[in-house]
Design a protein around this motif. Structure first.
Motif, PDB file in Angstrom:
ATOM      1  N   GLU A 105       4.094   9.446  26.624  1.00  0.00           N
ATOM      2  CA  GLU A 105       2.862   8.979  25.979  1.00  0.00           C
ATOM      3  C   GLU A 105       2.256  10.079  25.099  1.00  0.00           C
ATOM      4  O   GLU A 105       1.961  11.164  25.595  1.00  0.00           O
ATOM      5  N   PRO A 106       2.080   9.830  23.795  1.00  0.00           N
ATOM      6  CA  PRO A 106       1.464  10.887  22.979  1.00  0.00           C
ATOM      7  C   PRO A 106       0.011  11.114  23.382  1.00  0.00           C
ATOM      8  O   PRO A 106      -0.710  10.168  23.715  1.00  0.00           O
ATOM      9  N   ILE A 107      -0.413  12.367  23.363  1.00  0.00           N
ATOM     10  CA  ILE A 107      -1.807  12.713  23.680  1.00  0.00           C
ATOM     11  C   ILE A 107      -2.422  13.322  22.427  1.00  0.00           C
ATOM     12  O   ILE A 107      -1.894  14.288  21.872  1.00  0.00           O
ATOM     13  N   VAL A 108      -3.520  12.732  21.984  1.00  0.00           N
ATOM     14  CA  VAL A 108      -4.169  13.202  20.768  1.00  0.00           C
ATOM     15  C   VAL A 108      -5.301  14.147  21.154  1.00  0.00           C
ATOM     16  O   VAL A 108      -6.104  13.826  22.034  1.00  0.00           O
ATOM     17  N   ILE A 109      -5.325  15.309  20.516  1.00  0.00           N
ATOM     18  CA  ILE A 109      -6.322  16.323  20.867  1.00  0.00           C
ATOM     19  C   ILE A 109      -7.151  16.657  19.632  1.00  0.00           C
ATOM     20  O   ILE A 109      -6.605  16.846  18.542  1.00  0.00           O
ATOM     21  N   PHE A 110      -8.464  16.703  19.835  1.00  0.00           N
ATOM     22  CA  PHE A 110      -9.375  16.934  18.715  1.00  0.00           C
ATOM     23  C   PHE A 110     -10.253  18.147  18.979  1.00  0.00           C
ATOM     24  O   PHE A 110     -10.869  18.232  20.042  1.00  0.00           O
ATOM     25  N   ASN A 111     -10.360  19.034  18.011  1.00  0.00           N
ATOM     26  CA  ASN A 111     -11.446  20.014  18.043  1.00  0.00           C
ATOM     27  C   ASN A 111     -12.741  19.241  17.866  1.00  0.00           C
ATOM     28  O   ASN A 111     -12.823  18.371  16.985  1.00  0.00           O
ATOM     29  N   GLY A 112     -13.754  19.585  18.640  1.00  0.00           N
ATOM     30  CA  GLY A 112     -14.979  18.785  18.625  1.00  0.00           C
ATOM     31  C   GLY A 112     -15.952  19.143  17.524  1.00  0.00           C
ATOM     32  O   GLY A 112     -17.115  18.723  17.576  1.00  0.00           O
ATOM     33  N   ASP A 113     -15.503  19.903  16.538  1.00  0.00           N
ATOM     34  CA  ASP A 113     -16.443  20.310  15.482  1.00  0.00           C
ATOM     35  C   ASP A 113     -15.893  20.011  14.101  1.00  0.00           C
ATOM     36  O   ASP A 113     -16.199  20.708  13.139  1.00  0.00           O
ATOM     37  N   VAL A 114     -15.102  18.938  14.017  1.00  0.00           N
ATOM     38  CA  VAL A 114     -14.453  18.618  12.748  1.00  0.00           C
ATOM     39  C   VAL A 114     -14.797  17.182  12.340  1.00  0.00           C
ATOM     40  O   VAL A 114     -14.740  16.271  13.159  1.00  0.00           O
ATOM     41  N   LEU A 115     -15.158  17.022  11.072  1.00  0.00           N
ATOM     42  CA  LEU A 115     -15.283  15.684  10.500  1.00  0.00           C
ATOM     43  C   LEU A 115     -14.051  15.472   9.631  1.00  0.00           C
ATOM     44  O   LEU A 115     -13.793  16.278   8.732  1.00  0.00           O
ATOM     45  N   SER A 116     -13.295  14.424   9.900  1.00  0.00           N
ATOM     46  CA  SER A 116     -12.067  14.215   9.137  1.00  0.00           C
ATOM     47  C   SER A 116     -11.838  12.728   8.932  1.00  0.00           C
ATOM     48  O   SER A 116     -11.987  11.946   9.866  1.00  0.00           O
ATOM     49  N   SER A 117     -11.472  12.355   7.703  1.00  0.00           N
ATOM     50  CA  SER A 117     -11.154  10.943   7.468  1.00  0.00           C
ATOM     51  C   SER A 117      -9.651  10.765   7.293  1.00  0.00           C
ATOM     52  O   SER A 117      -9.209   9.784   6.708  1.00  0.00           O
ATOM     53  N   HIS A 118      -8.850  11.719   7.796  1.00  0.00           N
ATOM     54  CA  HIS A 118      -7.401  11.575   7.631  1.00  0.00           C
ATOM     55  C   HIS A 118      -6.886  10.396   8.454  1.00  0.00           C
ATOM     56  O   HIS A 118      -7.568   9.915   9.371  1.00  0.00           O
TER      57      HIS A 118
END
Ligand code: GTP
Length: 322
Positions: A105-118
């Motif tokens: 299962e892929p796990i998506v990880i996000f830095n919590g200080d980024v705004l991104s519309s990718h």
């Protein structure tokens, strides 16, 4: 089912004193916490369950986000008693995902200080198609000196992770959103301070693992400094302004240049506000002028006060160095 981990436990030192009582991911951008924008983007990309990896001011998140049902996403919480760094936080939060051994299962990880519309859904698809160990969103910036550089080869494979430097060899940078194969999490030692950028990724590249870049140059902003936080909010609001339903704005007040006003504020007559973030329960007295500034929750600004390029609360007023 797609699983996620959102890293929200850092101290946000570059944003002090704004982050003294509010963790950086809970600061408002266009009237909503940064984390809320990220949850909505994760949901749009098909993420169904997300763990908030908290540490600094961890108690602030749960009352706001609860179990996530208001956003149609399952939210769980992991708390580090002392911050474990980005890698240690991922290891700690992954336990709350209860993945069966051997899962792909892929796990998506996000830095919590980024705004991104990718296009996160496309990043996940490419990760699966490559059978990658990690797929990082990479973006280009005009000046890469403040960022870690990530060169890729002609097949899109990452060749190195380079620390911040005076003369960066590439302007391709780590944009702070990763898709992990679960086996990568097994390589991180539990309950140890580990940096994903400085320790985990370089070790994976050295070990010849399949680390791919997903390069996309859509809107992207790291909101980690006061100037960037203001810019992000202005960009999202647009030329005009945004006011929460429970705030009262006198008819003769003028709001513009991407100003946002949070819940429960009173803005009196003749006030001019341009390009600013006004948090919740703020009172701005008649005739005041607020430009490119951040006014913390609960602040009372006296009548005829000028606040230009500052962040401001009842006790603190400091230059922004814009
Ligand atoms: P600065 O101190 O101003 O650099 O901010 P920061 O503490 O947020 O650090 P940084 O910008 O490097 O962090 C990137 C992301 O990872 C942010 O969303 C942080 O909240 C998060 N983060 C950083 N360190 C930790 C940690 O030890 N634990 C957890 N859970 N999250 C972290």
């Amino acid at each position: 089912m797609t699983l996620g981990i959102l890293l929200v436990g850092g101290m946000g030192t570059r944003l002090m004193p704004l982050t003294r009582d509010t963790p950086k991911p809970m600061l408002p951008i266009a009237g909503l916490p940064v984390t809320e924008h990220q949850l909505m983007a994760a949901k749009r990309a098909g993420v169904t369950t997300i763990v908030l990896a908290t540490s600094y001011l961890s108690e602030i998140f749960t009352p706001y986000f609860g179990d996530g049902s208001r956003w149609g996403i399952n939210i769980a919480y992991a708390v580090e008693e002392t911050p474990l760094g980005t890698g240690g936080a991922i290891k700690n939060a992954a336990a709350a995902l209860n993945l069966p051994a051997g899962s792909d299962e892929p796990i998506v990880i996000f830095n919590g200080d980024v705004l991104s519309s990718h296009n996160l859904a496309k990043q996940i698809q490419e990760h699966i198609a490559h059978k990658a160990d990690v797929t990082l969103h990479l973006t280009h910036v005009a000046d890469a000196r403040a960022y870690g550089c990530v060169p890729v080869d002609e097949n899109g494979r990452v060749t190195a992770f380079l620390e911040k430097m005076e003369n960066p060899i590439t302007n391709t940078i780590n944009a702070g959103s990763y898709v992990f194969h679960p086996s990568v999490i097994d390589t991180i030692t539990a309950n140890t301070v580990v940096s994903v950028e400085r320790d985990v990724f370089p070790a994976l590249v050295a070990a010849g693992k399949k680390i791919y870049g997903y390069v996309e140059d859509s809107y992207w902003l790291d909101i980690g400094t006061p100037a960037a936080l203001l810019a992000g909010s202005q960009h999202l609001v647009g030329a005009d302004f945004k006011v929460a339903a429970t705030s009262q704005i006198a008819p003769t007040a003028q709001l513009s240049e991407g100003t946002s006003v949070g819940q429960g504020c009173t803005i009196e007559g003749g006030v001019v506000i341009r390009g600013s973030i006004i948090c919740a329960d703020v009172h701005i007295g008649a005739g005041s002028e607020v430009v490119n500034s951040f006014i913390a929750s609960g602040t009372r600004v006296a009548a005829n006060t000028k606040i230009i390029g500052n962040y401001y609360s009842n006790e603190l007023i400091s230059p922004l160095n814009l």
